[in-house]
Structures are given as structure tokens and as C-alpha cells.
Design an enzyme around this catalytic site. Structure first.
Site, PDB file in Angstrom:
ATOM      1  N   ARG A 125       0.839  -1.198   0.000  1.00 45.84           N
ATOM      2  CA  ARG A 125       0.000   0.000   0.000  1.00 45.84           C
ATOM      3  C   ARG A 125       0.874   1.247   0.000  1.00 45.84           C
ATOM      4  NH1 ARG A 125      -1.759   0.764   4.391  1.00 45.84           N
ATOM      5  NH2 ARG A 125      -1.108  -1.134   5.460  1.00 45.84           N
ATOM      6  N   TYR A 143      -1.660  -3.401  -6.861  1.00 43.92           N
ATOM      7  CA  TYR A 143      -1.381  -4.109  -5.602  1.00 43.92           C
ATOM      8  C   TYR A 143      -2.616  -4.180  -4.688  1.00 43.92           C
ATOM      9  CZ  TYR A 143      -0.297  -5.159  -0.876  1.00 43.92           C
ATOM     10  OH  TYR A 143      -0.369  -5.728   0.360  1.00 43.92           O
ATOM     11  N   LYS A 194      -9.659  -2.477   2.212  1.00 46.25           N
ATOM     12  CA  LYS A 194      -9.338  -1.324   3.060  1.00 46.25           C
ATOM     13  C   LYS A 194     -10.158  -0.089   2.671  1.00 46.25           C
ATOM     14  CE  LYS A 194      -6.769  -3.982   5.145  1.00 46.25           C
ATOM     15  NZ  LYS A 194      -5.589  -4.118   5.947  1.00 46.25           N
ATOM     16  N   HIS A 233      -9.892  -2.535  11.994  1.00 46.84           N
ATOM     17  CA  HIS A 233      -8.832  -3.379  11.425  1.00 46.84           C
ATOM     18  C   HIS A 233      -8.523  -4.488  12.435  1.00 46.84           C
ATOM     19  CE1 HIS A 233      -4.461  -3.450   9.604  1.00 46.84           C
ATOM     20  NE2 HIS A 233      -5.247  -4.319   9.014  1.00 46.84           N
ATOM     21  N   SER A 283      -0.732  -3.607  10.347  1.00 45.11           N
ATOM     22  CA  SER A 283      -0.459  -4.469   9.210  1.00 45.11           C
ATOM     23  C   SER A 283       0.800  -5.306   9.436  1.00 45.11           C
ATOM     24  CB  SER A 283      -0.288  -3.617   7.960  1.00 45.11           C
ATOM     25  OG  SER A 283      -1.444  -2.847   7.767  1.00 45.11           O
ATOM     26  N   CYS A 342       1.388  -7.604  11.628  1.00 47.30           N
ATOM     27  CA  CYS A 342       1.763  -7.760  13.032  1.00 47.30           C
ATOM     28  C   CYS A 342       1.054  -8.934  13.706  1.00 47.30           C
ATOM     29  CB  CYS A 342       1.515  -6.467  13.807  1.00 47.30           C
ATOM     30  SG  CYS A 342       2.681  -5.171  13.345  1.00 47.30           S
ATOM     31  N   ASP A 350      -8.893  -9.795   9.344  1.00 45.14           N
ATOM     32  CA  ASP A 350      -8.431  -8.440   8.988  1.00 45.14           C
ATOM     33  C   ASP A 350      -9.420  -7.331   9.310  1.00 45.14           C
ATOM     34  OD1 ASP A 350      -6.174  -7.020   7.821  1.00 45.14           O
ATOM     35  OD2 ASP A 350      -7.452  -6.571   6.099  1.00 45.14           O
ATOM     36  N   ARG A 409       2.058 -12.154  -0.772  1.00 45.24           N
ATOM     37  CA  ARG A 409       0.792 -12.536  -0.127  1.00 45.24           C
ATOM     38  C   ARG A 409       0.109 -13.666  -0.868  1.00 45.24           C
ATOM     39  NH1 ARG A 409      -1.480  -8.845   4.050  1.00 45.24           N
ATOM     40  NH2 ARG A 409       0.180  -7.360   4.410  1.00 45.24           N
TER      41      ARG A 409
HETATM   42  P1  GTP Z   1      -2.120  -7.641   7.535  1.00 47.83           P
HETATM   43  O1  GTP Z   1      -2.679  -8.690   6.628  1.00 47.83           O
HETATM   44  O2  GTP Z   1      -1.025  -6.843   6.885  1.00 47.83           O
HETATM   45  O3  GTP Z   1      -3.152  -6.747   8.141  1.00 47.83           O
HETATM   46  O4  GTP Z   1      -1.281  -8.388   8.679  1.00 47.83           O
HETATM   47  P2  GTP Z   1      -1.601  -9.385   9.891  1.00 47.83           P
HETATM   48  O5  GTP Z   1      -1.754  -8.588  11.129  1.00 47.83           O
HETATM   49  O6  GTP Z   1      -2.673 -10.333   9.536  1.00 47.83           O
HETATM   50  O7  GTP Z   1      -0.185 -10.146  10.034  1.00 47.83           O
HETATM   51  P3  GTP Z   1       0.186 -11.689   9.910  1.00 47.83           P
HETATM   52  O8  GTP Z   1      -0.538 -12.560  10.878  1.00 47.83           O
HETATM   53  O9  GTP Z   1       0.119 -12.080   8.489  1.00 47.83           O
HETATM   54  O10 GTP Z   1       1.723 -11.671  10.377  1.00 47.83           O
HETATM   55  C1  GTP Z   1       2.697 -10.909   9.742  1.00 47.83           C
HETATM   56  C2  GTP Z   1       4.086 -11.410  10.074  1.00 47.83           C
HETATM   57  O11 GTP Z   1       4.275 -11.503  11.474  1.00 47.83           O
HETATM   58  C3  GTP Z   1       4.353 -12.799   9.496  1.00 47.83           C
HETATM   59  O12 GTP Z   1       5.641 -12.824   8.945  1.00 47.83           O
HETATM   60  C4  GTP Z   1       4.255 -13.697  10.693  1.00 47.83           C
HETATM   61  O13 GTP Z   1       5.033 -14.843  10.536  1.00 47.83           O
HETATM   62  C5  GTP Z   1       4.714 -12.800  11.846  1.00 47.83           C
HETATM   63  N1  GTP Z   1       4.064 -13.168  13.129  1.00 47.83           N
HETATM   64  C6  GTP Z   1       2.747 -13.406  13.338  1.00 47.83           C
HETATM   65  N2  GTP Z   1       2.499 -13.761  14.624  1.00 47.83           N
HETATM   66  C7  GTP Z   1       3.699 -13.734  15.257  1.00 47.83           C
HETATM   67  C8  GTP Z   1       4.106 -14.000  16.608  1.00 47.83           C
HETATM   68  O14 GTP Z   1       3.329 -14.331  17.492  1.00 47.83           O
HETATM   69  N3  GTP Z   1       5.435 -13.849  16.877  1.00 47.83           N
HETATM   70  C9  GTP Z   1       6.343 -13.490  15.905  1.00 47.83           C
HETATM   71  N4  GTP Z   1       7.619 -13.364  16.271  1.00 47.83           N
HETATM   72  N5  GTP Z   1       5.984 -13.233  14.630  1.00 47.83           N
HETATM   73  C10 GTP Z   1       4.689 -13.357  14.307  1.00 47.83           C
HETATM   74  C1  SPV Z   2      -2.676  -4.545   5.350  1.00 48.94           C
HETATM   75  O1  SPV Z   2      -1.724  -3.936   4.816  1.00 48.94           O
HETATM   76  O2  SPV Z   2      -3.119  -4.235   6.479  1.00 48.94           O
HETATM   77  C2  SPV Z   2      -3.319  -5.672   4.657  1.00 48.94           C
HETATM   78  C3  SPV Z   2      -2.938  -5.937   3.272  1.00 48.94           C
HETATM   79  O3  SPV Z   2      -4.163  -6.334   5.233  1.00 48.94           O
HETATM   80  S1  SPV Z   2      -3.696  -4.829   2.171  1.00 48.94           S
HETATM   81  O4  SPV Z   2      -4.983  -5.412   1.765  1.00 48.94           O
HETATM   82  O5  SPV Z   2      -2.807  -4.711   1.038  1.00 48.94           O
HETATM   83  O6  SPV Z   2      -3.922  -3.553   2.804  1.00 48.94           O
HETATM   84 MN    MN Z   3      -4.659  -5.510   7.234  1.00 49.75          MN
END
Ligand code: GTP
Ligand code: SPV
Ligand code: MN
Length: 597
Positions: free
Chosen positions: A73, A201, A210, A230, A252, A254, A281, A379
Site C-alpha cells: 500500500r 497491488y 481497506k 482493522h 499491518s 503484526c 483483517d 501474499r
Molecule cells: P495484515 O494482513 O497486513 O493486516 O497483517 P496481519 O496482522 O494479519 O499479520 P500476519 O498474521 O500475516 O503476520 C505478519 C508477520 O508476522 C508474518 O511474517 C508472521 O510470521 C509474523 N508473526 C505473526 N504472529 C507472530 C508472533 O506471534 N510472533 C512473531 N515473532 N511473529 C509473528
Molecule cells: C494490510 O496492509 O493491512 C493488509 C494488506 O491487510 S492490504 O490489503 O494490502 O492492505
Molecule cells: Mn490488514
């Protein structure tokens, strides 16, 4: 004169008007059928937009590569276009609607010549539910159509609904020339309109996500007195069969996706917890007639981060993405399967990287930095129904009742593993002052700590100070508001290594949170909130080095006095708009820290 499959005059007029602007060769209405999807897949393969993967190992799966400068983004190109600047607030980019339309019309003009314009009617939330919102996206990207078919309920059923109701969000997208200098993601909440141009993207172009479900929806939600957040939504079935639902906001990349579908760690299996995934999400939450908060996930798919996902960290997701999944910007292996850093197995000996170049492990660029096989924001788009733990409540209009709200960030220091707020108002303060290190999900400086209130900094469609006020008011309207917690899975040691193993082990922290909600666990009252006693976190089967759990729960005064300075600076930008309650919470925290010395 083309025949349109709807009697909705507002819709046909708008489609015709946008077609006159973009001048596509053809207009195709998306009906949501398998046959149409398959023919689109064939066309997209023929043009090279998608590559078919090994159909024996990954049936129904494809790979897509975006332009090299179009991988995340672009917050600096994302605008809220309200008549008054003040309504967009100090945290959003703002443009006057008149200027925005004029400027962007120039880019949209004739942008679809030689291309087809697809009309995607979609519903965020179950079709026909009083809580759902309808959008129609016009796009010249087959990749967008194929993704929207996974992420939303789209096609004929939505068109039928549009015969009954008039209201829909007008979403216009064109790849145009994919030129970063002519890329704009514009929101016109006062016109219920989104214009996105020059990008291909995910978050920039899947306009149901979003753009509609957070930016436009948050604007509507304030007026209609609900919340568009979110957040992930998950159910935790307790050994007695009761399911408690929680919603969690992390910025994002996290950890939302990972938490939403965690599997209990081996050590806790004996307790018989079971996880139900509602969403990863976005959460739309309303106060129902029982006076409590109910949440739905308006989406039908995951657009998840690939890097770091493997059979150890998230076995559930590895199962989910075995079929009918679109991969974006991952590494292609010679056998037509895919790989990414932090994925399953060793790096392959050779492959094609996310930019389409030959790749070998250990390659470095001209600065000596490793060349990644997959982009760090690579992704996958995958249907939620593929997920083994998908909740059976997905189609229920009212969603699920929320017992706890969890805020969290990615912070090497300062924030302990978990703490609980003293009250709703204090919880809103904790959400409003959340901070996190920046990730690859948005273009910008990696690792920089920034304030990301409620993980909504990039997604709030109106003045953030008003958003805080709205949160405070929602609390007052609830008979039994959810308890509010804060977690941090990312605290590090001197060498920058994570202290907490994270992923499935996070259930241990959720267990304490549930115990608090059930009045079953005690807590230590500290200046920042209630913290667990280490002995109240069940560590069965998890051996952390001695003292680590205590360290994860430590609060360093110096850090928190620094934190206060950061919060003050952040709050000051809102001037008189900031609700006084948040300054009161700031003062109270400051006092508690001082008197604790
Ligand atoms: P968006 O889709 O961007 O909104 O992100 P999200 O909050 O759904 O993040 P996601 O669960 O995909 O995790 C993002 C990154 O953080 C990945 O590389 C995971 O492997 C890492 N991650 C997730 N949970 C943990 C955790 O508990 N500990 C650690 N160290 N890393 C984590
Ligand atoms: C984020 O960036 O928080 C996502 C991926 O969940 S996107 O849909 O590209 O915003
Ligand atoms: Mn997100």
C-alpha cells in the site's frame, strides 16, 4: 447500446458515465459463476497476468507478479477527499473533492482503451443482511476480478439485491499505466465513492477491502453508530463447550492472520481448547439489543502475508492455501510450486524470484545484501472456507458477541507481553496511543516506531480525534462493554531476538485474558494497567529460559516516561478536537507512574 443485466438506473447511469471516461473496448458484468471465473483465468494466463502453478500439488492455484514498484500500500498516495480539510483530520492526506476528481479524471481518461471494463457487484457481509454494505467495482484488471471473487460475495445475487436497494459504493479502478507518478487512491466519503488508479497491488485495488470496509465504512459507521475496525475475530471454545469471541487490532503484518487461526500448542492440548476463525483483517461491530457488542467479518477470504508462514508457525494456513489460491510475488520453483523466506523446507537450489529473474540461494545485490526470492510483503489470496477452523457463524447476520478487545503492536521494548485496562475509557486511551514498528505492508521506512491508533492510522476515513470520541461514546452505550487488553508478541533481548516464542504459544496469553473475562484470574495493579502474575500463565509444555516470562512482564519506568513524551506529542496534533477524556487518562497515567516511585 449495451444491454445491462440490471434495472437499477443509478447503477447503469454510473457505469455508462465511467465507461465514457475510461473508454474500454468492452464491458463485462461479473456474475460470480464458475464458468465465467474459469474463462477469466484462461484469459489472464494467456496475457501472462497469472501463471498456472503445478495443478497436481496446488489445484486451482496461480501466481501473479506485480510491478516492481507496486508491492505494498502507498499511504502517501492515499487521500480522504472531503469538502472540509478538518473532516479528514490531521492524520490523513487530504484533497478537495473538486481538485481530486479533476486531477484524477486526466489519468482515467481513455485509460481502458484496448481493454475490457469488468463490473463487479459485491457485498461486504452476507447478501441481504441489514448490516452488509454493497459496492460495485469497475476495473480493467482480471487479477482484481479473480481476487474480488475470493475476498467478497460477488455476482448475480448482489445484482438482485441492488434491484431492491439503491445504495452502493461506487468503486472505480484502473491500472492505467501502473505509473507510480500517476498513482492515487482516493476516497470521497461524502459521495460514497472510491477512485483508485495506477496500481495493481492488493490493498490499493481490491476496493472492497481497506477502501470500502475500513475507510468508507468507518465514516458511515460513525454516523450509524457502529465500528469498522482493522481487527481479527476469533472464537475460543473452552473445555466446557462455551465459545468466547474476541476481536484484536494489530497493525499491518503484526500477527492478526496468525492469531485468528492458531492451533493450541501441544502443552495445552489436554485442556481441549478449540479455535474458530471468523475473520483475520476486518471487523464490523454493532451494539445489539442485548446491549453487548456483536461483530461480523465482511470478507470471505484471506489476503495473507506469505513470508514467515510455515507448518510450524501456522499449519492451519498451510492447509488452507493448498488449493484455489492466488499467490502474489512469491518465488516460483522449477516444479511449478512456490516458496518464500520463512516458508516450509530449505530454500530451493534454483527458482524464479518475485521479479521474474533467475534466483539461487545466497545471491547478493550490488550492495552485498541478500536477494530475496519472495518479496517481504508477498501474499496469498485464499477462500476462508478452505480454512479447517472456519467458524460456523460466518453467514449469521448478527455475527458473534465480543467478550474482549485486544490491541497490540510490534515493539522490541516498552510494552509487556500482556496487560489489561482499568476501564473502557482507559482501554480507549491504550488503543489511541498504540505504537508499532513499521513493516513491509506499506511503502516506507522499515522498523521505525510510529503511533498507529487502534491499528487504524492508514484506514480511518475521517478525523481521528472524532474517531476517538466515537469509541468513547460506544463504550457508554453498552450494558456490558468488552474488556480491553494490550499484547506484545515482539519484545526482544539485547541481540534483537524475540523473547516470546509467539504463534500458537499465544494461546497461553489468550487463556489469561479469558480467565480475566470470567473473573477467574487475579492480576497485579500497576501504573499502566493490570498485569498477570507469572504463575497465572499456564506454561505447561513450554520451557522458557529462567526469568524470561518475568522479563516479558516487566515495566521499565524510564521507558514509560519516554512513552508519555511520545503520547503528548502525538495528542497535541489534534489540538482542541482531542476528547478531554484522553488527556485525563494521560494525566492519570503520568500520576500513577510518578507516585509509584
Ligand atoms: P495484515 O494482513 O497486513 O493486516 O497483517 P496481519 O496482522 O494479519 O499479520 P500476519 O498474521 O500475516 O503476520 C505478519 C508477520 O508476522 C508474518 O511474517 C508472521 O510470521 C509474523 N508473526 C505473526 N504472529 C507472530 C508472533 O506471534 N510472533 C512473531 N515473532 N511473529 C509473528
Ligand atoms: C494490510 O496492509 O493491512 C493488509 C494488506 O491487510 S492490504 O490489503 O494490502 O492492505
Ligand atoms: Mn490488514
Amino acid at each position: 447500446m449495451i444491454k445491462f443485466p440490471t434495472h437499477n438506473k443509478k447503477l447503469t447511469d454510473w457505469v455508462e458515465k465511467m465507461a465514457r471516461l475510461c473508454e474500454p473496448d468492452d464491458i463485462v458484468w461479473i456474475d460470480g459463476s464458475d464458468a465465467q471465473r474459469q474463462s477469466l483465468e484462461k484469459e489472464a494466463m494467456a496475457t501472462g497476468e497469472i501463471l498456472q502453478l503445478n495443478q497436481e500439488k496446488l489445484p486451482g492455484c496461480f501466481l501473479h507478479r506485480t510491478a516492481v514498484d507496486d508491492v505494498a500500500r502507498t499511504e502517501h498516495l492515499t487521500f480522504i477527499c472531503t469538502k472540509r480539510k478538518r473532516d479528514a483530520g490531521s492524520t490523513n492526506n487530504w484533497m478537495h473533492p473538486r481538485t481530486a476528481y479533476r486531477k484524477t479524471k486526466e489519468i482515467f481518461k481513455s485509460a481502458m482503451r484496448g481493454r475490457t471494463m469488468y463490473v463487479i457487484p459485491f457485498s461486504m457481509g452476507p447478501v441481504g443482511s441489514p448490516f452488509s454494505k454493497i459496492g460495485v467495482e469497475l476495473t480493467d484488471s482480471r487479477y482484481v476480478v479473480l481476487n474480488m471473487l475470493i475476498m467478497t460475495r460477488s455476482g448475480e445475487a448482489v445484482l438482485r439485491q441492488l434491484e431492491k436497494e439503491d445504495n452502493f459504493t461506487k468503486c472505480l479502478h484502473s491500472k492505467a499505466q501502473l505509473d507510480i507518478n500517476k498513482r492515487l487512491i482516493l476516497h470521497f466519503p461524502e459521495d460514497n465513492t472510491i477512485w483508485s488508479v495506477g496500481s495493481g497491488y492488493g490493498g490499493n485495488v481490491l476496493l472492497g477491502k481497506k477502501c470500502l470496509s475500513l475507510r468508507i465504512a468507518s465514516f458511515i459507521a460513525r454516523k450509524e453508530r457502529w465500528l469498522a475496525e482493522h481487527m481479527l475475530i476469533m472464537g475460543i471454545e473452552e473445555p466446557n463447550g462455551h465459545i468466547k469471541y474476541i476481536a484484536a487490532a494489530f497493525p499491518s503484518a503484526c500477527g492478526k492472520t496468525n492469531l485468528a487461526m492458531l492451533l493450541p500448542p501441544d502443552g495445552l492440548k489436554i485442556k481441549g481448547y478449540r479455535i474458530w476463525t471468523v475473520g483475520d483483517d476486518i471487523a464490523w461491530m454493532r451494539i445489539d439489543s442485548d446491549g453487548s457488542l456483536w461483530a461480523i467479518n465482511p470478507e470471505t477470504g484471506f489476503f495473507g502475508v506469505a513470508v514467515g508462514t510455515n507448518s510450524q508457525t501456522n499449519p492451519n494456513m498451510m492447509d488452507t492455501i493448498k488449493k484455489n489460491t492466488i499467490y502474489t510475488n512469491v518465488l516460483l520453483k522449477p516444479d511449478g510450486t512456490i516458496w518464500w523466506e520463512g516458508g516450509d523446507g530449505e530454500a530451493p537450489q534454483e527458482g524464479i524470484d518475485w521479479q521474474g529473474r533467475p534466483w539461487r540461494p545466497g545471491m547478493t545485490d550490488s550492495h552485498g545484501r541478500p536477494v530475496l526470492g519472495a518479496h517481504s510483503n508477498s501474499r496469498f489470496t485464499t477462500p476462508i472456507l478452505n480454512c479447517p477452523t472456519v467458524s460456523f457463524r460466518l453467514e449469521q447476520h448478527h455475527g458473534v458477541p465480543i467478550s474482549a478487545i485486544i490491541f497490540g503492536g510490534r515493539r522490541g521494548q516498552v510494552a509487556p507481553l500482556v496487560y489489561e485496562s482499568f476501564s473502557w475509557q482507559h482501554g480507549v486511551f491504550i488503543g489511541a496511543t498504540m505504537a508499532s514498528e513499521r513493516t513491509a505492508a506499506q511503502v516506507g521506512q522499515l522498523g521505525e516506531v510510529r503511533r498507529d491508533p487502534m491499528a487504524m492510522l492508514p484506514f480511518c476515513g475521517y478525523n481521528m480525534a472524532e474517531y476517538f470520541r466515537h469509541w468513547l461514546e460506544m463504550g457508554k452505550r453498552m450494558v456490558k462493554p468488552p474488556r480491553i487488553f494490550h499484547v506484545n508478541w515482539f519484545r526482544t533481548d539485547e541481540l534483537g531476538r524475540f523473547l516470546w516464542p509467539g504463534f500458537r504459544e499465544n494461546l497461553r496469553v489468550l487463556e489469561w485474558i479469558l480467565d480475566r473475562c470470567n473473573n477467574k484470574a487475579d492480576a497485579l495493579r500497576t501504573p499502566i494497567g493490570y498485569l498477570p502474575f507469572p504463575c497465572d500463565i499456564d506454561m505447561t509444555g513450554l520451557q522458557l529460559p529462567k526469568g524470561i516470562l518475568e522479563r516479558l512482564l516487566q515495566i521499565h519506568k524510564e521507558d514509560w516516561f519516554e512513552e508519555l513524551k511520545g503520547i503528548k506529542k502525538f495528542f497535541r496534533q489534534f489540538k482542541k478536537d482531542l476528547p478531554i477524556e484522553l488527556w485525563q487518562e494521560y494525566e492519570a497515567l503520568s500520576q500513577r507512574l510518578k507516585s509509584d516511585e
